[in-house]
Design a protein around this motif. Structure first.
Motif, PDB file in Angstrom:
ATOM      1  N   GLU A 158     -20.549 -19.175  19.979  1.00  0.00           N
ATOM      2  CA  GLU A 158     -19.941 -19.753  18.772  1.00  0.00           C
ATOM      3  C   GLU A 158     -18.454 -19.414  18.712  1.00  0.00           C
ATOM      4  O   GLU A 158     -18.032 -18.382  19.252  1.00  0.00           O
ATOM      5  N   ASP A 207     -29.120 -17.283  14.873  1.00  0.00           N
ATOM      6  CA  ASP A 207     -27.698 -17.528  14.585  1.00  0.00           C
ATOM      7  C   ASP A 207     -26.943 -16.201  14.497  1.00  0.00           C
ATOM      8  O   ASP A 207     -27.542 -15.154  14.189  1.00  0.00           O
ATOM      9  N   ASP A 208     -25.659 -16.242  14.735  1.00  0.00           N
ATOM     10  CA  ASP A 208     -24.790 -15.064  14.572  1.00  0.00           C
ATOM     11  C   ASP A 208     -25.357 -13.842  15.287  1.00  0.00           C
ATOM     12  O   ASP A 208     -25.316 -12.718  14.757  1.00  0.00           O
TER      13      ASP A 208
HETATM   14 MG    MG Z   1     -23.186 -18.832  13.370  1.00  0.00          MG
END
Ligand code: MG
Ligand code: C2E
Ligand code: MG
Length: 567
Positions: A526, A466-467
């Motif tokens: 995202e 993620d990220d």
């Molecule tokens: Mg994220």
């Protein structure tokens, strides 16, 4: 030569003594004023009894209230007449084992007669008794207003000082401070408790030496102090308390330890009304410095306080909220760019606290700080499993739901087993569950993360990072970790639709997409908010997008109605 008293003189003497005793019994002031007051009160009696002078000498050993002992001589009445050299002397013993000697001097060349002696004997007893009473009250007051160990003023005196500043309209020229001595525990470890106490007293002495006469520093207890310092002196004060050396007699010899402090500061506003009102801001600022920001010094502000109060509310209510199922899963769709269809969803926690929906930005950071976040992750995992089962039972083809895992799970060696145990209770293909974890920096975490991802993937779950791009070890991670999906952080996406400003980000994003492809990973972007961003991502071969362009996270029922159709 002695004087014989007439009846009316005796009456006048008794009346003066009565008056004196009444004044003494009503007296509630300080011992110094008591001595001063007596010089005028005693004058008529001394004149009637021909007393030239009264001396009271007090000697007391050291005690906890008067550590240096007492050695004091007061002249209670000086008539101005020359005293004789044969005083009448009375010796009394004080309650702490000291001595009180009272001397009555007749006029030079005279002696006291029996009647006078009997009156003076009575007077001596009264002087001793009432003087003792005033002195005891003074010591008691001191004990109530100061800290026994260090002799510094205590909280009562601190608040009284604040009250005085308010009364004089000077409060807004001052800052209030809460300070906690850093590493005092270390001193207690190096030595015994008595040495620790001595060090605390030495620290307190040095601290109060920094403080001006129109300022105050008080000890609250333990290694906590509060202070009121003129705002002009703020920088000098903070500088001075950064490093205060104290001498410690350790088990292995003498040593100097330099003590610093963690400080909360409040710039007192002019509209302050109650002295107590400075306590909350300094305590909050100090707690934030110590527990949240891990800084030496934090200044109080309203916004900092409200953030802090929210996080306190979160921590206090969390266990109960989990039990009452106040946390709800919201789903945000993920779109397959090649088909334009919804291909998955991210489970994002929302807290429904008495009808108010609180977002993760308010509750994730405090839960992350104290580690309770893992419990929340398992709650969202369970709910996600229920959602998949629910779809199945309604004859709806499920899509993959991704659940966020906090890095705290890496501290537990059996996270993978616990996840498997939770999911086992349900009956669906593990490919419908995805686990998102943020990048890791720490090498110890690195190993734990490698093993967790491998175990999850082995069990058939999908894994994603993620990220991506916000941590430090991104490239190495791609090589070492068993990952299916790379979720590019929205900070890279924000500008890519902008023809001029987005150039560098476009270069980065297109190359990360290429890299991931070659490593056989899928890429999800995202935070996609615009058509331009979407079109660019599609052009460079990005697989999926997630973002407000399509939908924000929404409640499960809404999501099902909108995006999930029956077979
Ligand atoms: Mg994220
Ligand atoms: P995340 O995992 O990166 O989740 C994506 C966040 O980006 C979500 O914020 C989502 O609402 C937001 N977002 C999605 N599309 C857009 C967009 O187009 N523009 C903008 N500006 N934002 C977008 P949310 O729901 O507020 O969650 C914030 C973070 O809180 C999540 O970031 C995640 O790190 C954490 N979080 C949420 N729920 C959980 C949970 O159950 N467990 C754990 N460990 N963390 C969670
Ligand atoms: Mg996420």
């Amino acid at each position: 030569m002695s004087h014989s008293f007439k009846e009316e003189e005796k009456l006048a003497i008794d009346a003066e003594i009565e008056r004196l005793l009444l004044r003494w019994s009503e007296y509630e002031g300080e011992i110094k004023e008591f001595a001063k007051m007596n010089s005028s009160l005693l004058r008529p009696i001394c004149r009637l009894l021909s007393v030239a002078r009264i001396e009271v000498a007090l000697n007391a050993p050291s005690s906890s209230l008067a550590p240096d002992g007492i050695d004091n001589m007061e002249i209670l009445n000086d008539s101005g007449k020359i005293p004789g050299n044969k005083p009448l002397i009375y010796n009394k013993t004080t309650y702490e084992g000291g001595s009180c000697v009272i001397r009555f001097y007749p006029y030079a060349g005279t002696e006291f007669d029996n009647y006078t002696v009997s009156k003076l004997e009575f007077m001596a007893t009264m002087v001793f008794m009432f003087g003792g009473r005033v002195r005891t009250r003074g010591l008691l007051k001191k004990a109530l207003s100061s800290d026994q160990l260090t002799g510094l003023p205590n909280l009562n005196s601190f608040l009284a000082f604040m009250g005085m500043l308010i009364q004089r309209g000077r409060a807004n020229f001052y800052n209030a401070y809460y300070l906690n001595v850093r590493n005092f525990k270390y001193i207690n470890k190096l030595s015994d408790q008595r040495t620790g106490d001595e060090c605390m007293a030495e620290y307190a002495r040095k601290l109060s030496a920094i403080v001006d006469r129109d300022e105050i520093v008080s000890r609250l207890g333990g290694d906590n102090f509060v202070a009121l310092i003129k705002r002009d002196e703020n920088d000098a004060f903070l500088d001075a308390i950064k490093a205060i050396p104290v001498d410690v007699m350790t088990k292995s010899g003498p040593r100097t330890v330099v003590l610093g402090a963690t400080v909360g500061v409040y710039e007192i506003p002019s509209d302050i009304r109650n002295p107590e009102d400075i306590m909350m801001p300094i305590t909050v600022a100090h707690t934030i410095a110590r527990q949240v920001l891990h800084k030496e010094c934090v200044y109080y502000s309203e916004s900092l306080a409200s953030q802090f109060l929210i996080s306190q509310r979160v921590l206090v209510n969390f266990k109960d909220a989990i039990k009452k199922h106040e946390f709800e899963t919201y789903l945000q769709p993920k779109i397959d760019l090649s088909t334009g269809e919804v291909c998955g969803a991210e489970a994002l926690a929302r807290w429904n606290h008495h009808g108010e929906i609180i977002g993760p930005n308010d509750f994730i950071p405090p839960l992350e700080r104290d580690g309770s976040i893992c419990e929340l992750d398992f709650e969202i995992l369970r709910q996600s499993c229920e959602i998949i089962e629910g779809w199945k039972s309604k004859g709806i083809d499920p899509i993959t739901i991704s659940v966020n895992l906090s890095r705290w799970h890496l501290e537990e060696p059996d996270t993978a087993e616990k996840i498997l145990k939770t999911v086992k209770k349900y009956d669906f293909d593990p490919k419908y569950l995805e686990f998102e974890i943020t990048e890791s920096v720490d090498s110890r975490e690195y190993e734990a993360l490698t093993s967790l991802l491998a175990k999850l993937r082995e069990s058939g779950f999908i894994t994603s990072i993620d990220d991506f791009g916000t941590g430090y070890s991104s490239i190495t991670m791609l090589k070492d970790f068993e990952l299916d999906v790379l979720k590019l952080d929205r900070s890279f996406i924000a500008k890519i639709g902008d023809k001029t400003e987005g150039l560098k980000d476009r270069v980065l994003v297109s190359n990360v997409v290429n890299l991931a492809k070659q490593l056989d990973m899928q890429v999800l972007a995202e935070g996609v908010e615009t058509e331009a961003q979407m079109k660019y991502l599609k052009k460079i071969g990005c697989d999926m997008i997630q973002g407000f362009l399509y939908s924000k996270p929404i409640p499960v029922n809404e999501f099902t109605k909108q995006y999930m159709k029956k077979d």
